[in-house]
Design an enzyme around this catalytic site. Structure first.
Site, PDB file in Angstrom:
ATOM      1  CD  GLU A 158      34.840  52.044  42.586  1.00  0.00           C
ATOM      2  OE1 GLU A 158      35.593  51.866  41.626  1.00  0.00           O
ATOM      3  OE2 GLU A 158      33.600  52.144  42.452  1.00  0.00           O
ATOM      4  CD  GLU A 185      36.571  47.206  40.954  1.00  0.00           C
ATOM      5  OE1 GLU A 185      36.112  47.893  40.003  1.00  0.00           O
ATOM      6  OE2 GLU A 185      35.939  47.015  42.014  1.00  0.00           O
TER       7      GLU A 185
END
Length: 636
Positions: free
Chosen positions: A201, A277
């Protein structure tokens, strides 16, 4: 998919031989790469992005993944949890690799016991599972400092997650060691790792455009040859795309799915889509609600993701536990530390039990597989043991005389810069600061994260993020001022990870005058910490104990131990240790009301129970068969 071992080649004898050799590796820690036959080492086509689909050995491949972190699950239960993952219809395991746990001191590596990453990956292979590895170096994962070691913060100019020299030099040394372990586990070397994620991320951090290319090159230069991925949420996807790596997305709602997949198509054109995710729940913070995501909503979103032509990874399939002090924290408008349980309202509970999500997803994935799924493993039994009544006690103040010599310093020193642990500072636990004062007044300063203030042995209040001043009552003559500071967890996500030093930060002032001449005790509460307290150091519990204090009791188990949950009703805030294992923190503000105690960590016979309590002890430690996670809040 489960045919990755030897089913692609005839030869029953060769198959048996290979399994024996792999088993020998696990037991003997041999160099297993040299034992794998040449034909299996030289696989041709690993996981590839071919147009809109993934292929594995040129056959279409759908990634149906589930996340589980080996460092959050007792090693004795890895097999049980992986069998349940396989029985749910999933074909891929994803896991993070926590740098802070594997290199707790600079240049000293730990891949033993519960941190044996290679054994975990090999066990997944034995189960017939593929593996996507997420080695960081930053992993987020609701773990302290996002998995970065705290000794990095000894450098006052440190800029984490950038190409700052002090950071990249440490990453290079860590990757030299880690990738030597990872490379032989890759698909093209006969192992189960089919893809590797580049950092984590980074688009939502994005402080150095040279950083992600550096991490990608660091992986490739050390022998990573499998498909590379990036992973970003809606806040970072636009800035997280990296040339030479397939972008994947992190989300929870169907609305986000449409927005993010549209963006992926605009950037990557015709490439496979993957939700790296899909958040099956969420983590909890102390003082907040227990977060819940309805199982029907989960099923709808998973179905929508696959209907959109995307592969998926369930984050989390099984969350496990933030054993010890490893939990992270968030600090946007206010500081919030994560609870000990990493139940996450995931597909399996913290203790590995089935949920409504599991049964619905198993039915769904089973309908896609075309072949019967493996049978569901039986649940591990739970038990409510008889309450333990501690019978011995040691106040913190009496314990100090049995500890190593404190650090003497003219000024306060933060945890990370204490000259302890061979110069690596203190990572976790508590730090006690002592000095003398000769007057009353207003005490002020920056305390991270929570400091209980004592005049001699009397508690007069707390300093923390909200309370930056406290009145010190009238004192006569020279009086000992003590501040017991707890690192409640370093922030694991956000722009402020460079500012996660703990303890007293800078000077502390009494009536605006800086205090001097400190004695500083490092209370990391590792196993060696308690070895100083032999039986003769403990005393019977008095009518009115002096806090903070350690309480000692015994849990007697006559038969084989089972899992249980500890309930500390009447206790306020502290930490529990069983047979030297740190189970984690408890705090009566909730939402977590019980601590998971794995039966694998208990012995038949007498088990030592130590509770470090900051303020108020209950009469007993109770046990229950079911967890109590407090009031619930449904996620949007």
């Amino acid at each position: 998919m489960g045919k990755w071992t030897l089913a692609r080649k005839p030869g029953r004898t060769l198959g048996v031989l290979l399994l024996l050799l792999l088993g020998l590796l696990v037991l003997r820690r041999l160099d297993w790469y040299r034992l794998v036959p040449v034909w299996l080492r030289n696989r041709q086509s690993g996981l590839q992005a071919n147009g809109p689909r993934f292929t594995l050995e040129d056959s279409t491949f759908w990634i149906l993944g589930g996340s589980m972190h080996y460092f959050r699950v007792p090693r004795e239960y890895w097999r049980d949890r992986l069998l349940k993952l396989k029985a749910c219809g999933l074909n891929t395991l994803t896991t993070y690799v926590p740098w802070n746990l594997h290199e707790p001191e600079r240049g000293k590596f730990d891949f033993s016991g519960n941190l044996d990453m290679e054994a975990f990956v090999l066990l997944a292979a034995e189960m017939g599972l593929w593996v996507i590895l997420r080695p960081g170096p930053y992993i987020c994962s609701e773990i302290d400092l996002g998995g970065l070691p705290s000794w990095l913060l000894q450098d006052s100019g440190m800029r984490l997650r950038t190409t700052y020299k002090g950071f990249t030099e440490a990453v290079d040394l860590y990757f030299d060691h880690l990738m030597a372990r990872v490379v032989p586990l890759q698909y093209k070397h006969g192992g189960p790792i089919i893809a590797v994620q580049v950092e984590n991320e980074y688009g939502s951090y994005n402080k150095d455009p040279a950083y992600m290319p550096y991490i990608k090159k660091a992986l490739e230069d050390r022998g990573i040859v499998e498909l590379l991925l990036t992973s970003d949420n809606k806040d970072g996807l636009q800035k997280g795309v990296l040339d030479g790596a397939l972008a994947t997305i992190n989300l929870q709602s169907q609305h986000e799915l449409q927005l993010l997949t549209n963006f992926l198509v605009s950037v990557q054109r015709v490439q496979p889509r993957m939700v790296m995710e899909y958040w099956t729940g969420w983590f909890d913070s102390w003082g907040g609600p227990h977060n819940i995501l309805d199982s029907s909503e989960v099923l709808k979103t998973v179905s929508a993701i696959l209907d959109a032509g995307s592969s998926i990874n369930l984050y989390m399939f099984h969350g496990g536990t933030n054993f010890g002090f490893i939990n992270g924290a968030m600090h946007f408008h206010e500081y919030k530390s994560d609870v000990t349980s990493y139940d996450y309202d995931a597909v399996l509970t913290e203790a590995g039990d089935y949920t409504a999500k599991y049964f619905k997803l198993r039915d769904f994935f089973g309908s896609l597989s075309g072949v019967p799924l493996p049978p569901q493993p039986s649940l591990l039994p739970k038990i409510a043991y008889e309450p333990v009544r501690p019978n011995l006690y040691l106040s913190l103040w009496d314990a100090l005389q049995h500890m190593e010599e404190p650090v003497s310093s003219e000024k306060p020193v933060n945890m990370e810069n204490l000259p302890v642990n061979d110069g690596n500072g203190q990572s976790f636990g508590y730090t006690l600061y002592e000095t003398t004062i000769a007057s009353s007044g207003v005490l002020s300063g920056l305390v991270r994260d929570r400091g209980q203030v004592f005049v001699n042995t009397v508690s007069v209040g707390f300093l923390d993020y909200e309370r930056k001043k406290i009145v010190i009552p009238l004192v006569q003559g020279y009086t000992r001022l003590r501040i017991l500071v707890e690192n409640r967890g370093r922030v694991n996500y956000g722009d402020n990870i460079d500012d996660q030093r703990k303890g007293l930060i800078g000077n502390i002032y009494l009536n605006d005058a800086p205090l001097k001449k400190f004695r500083i005790y490092s209370l990391d509460m590792r196993k060696s910490f308690f070895q100083r307290f032999s039986v003769d150091k403990w005393s019977p519990i008095p009518e009115a104990p002096t806090f903070p204090a350690f309480f000692l009791g015994a849990l007697s188990i006559s038969l084989s131990p089972f899992d249980t949950f500890m309930k500390l009703e009447g206790w306020e805030k502290g930490v529990v240790f069983i047979n030297g294992q740190n189970l984690g923190r408890y705090w009566n503000i909730g939402p977590q009301e019980t601590l998971y105690l794995p039966g694998a960590w208990l012995d038949q016979g007498i088990n030592q129970v130590i509770v470090f309590e900051e303020r108020m002890a209950g009469p007993a430690i109770q046990f229950t068969e079911t967890p109590h996670l407090g009031r619930s809040q449904y996620l949007d």
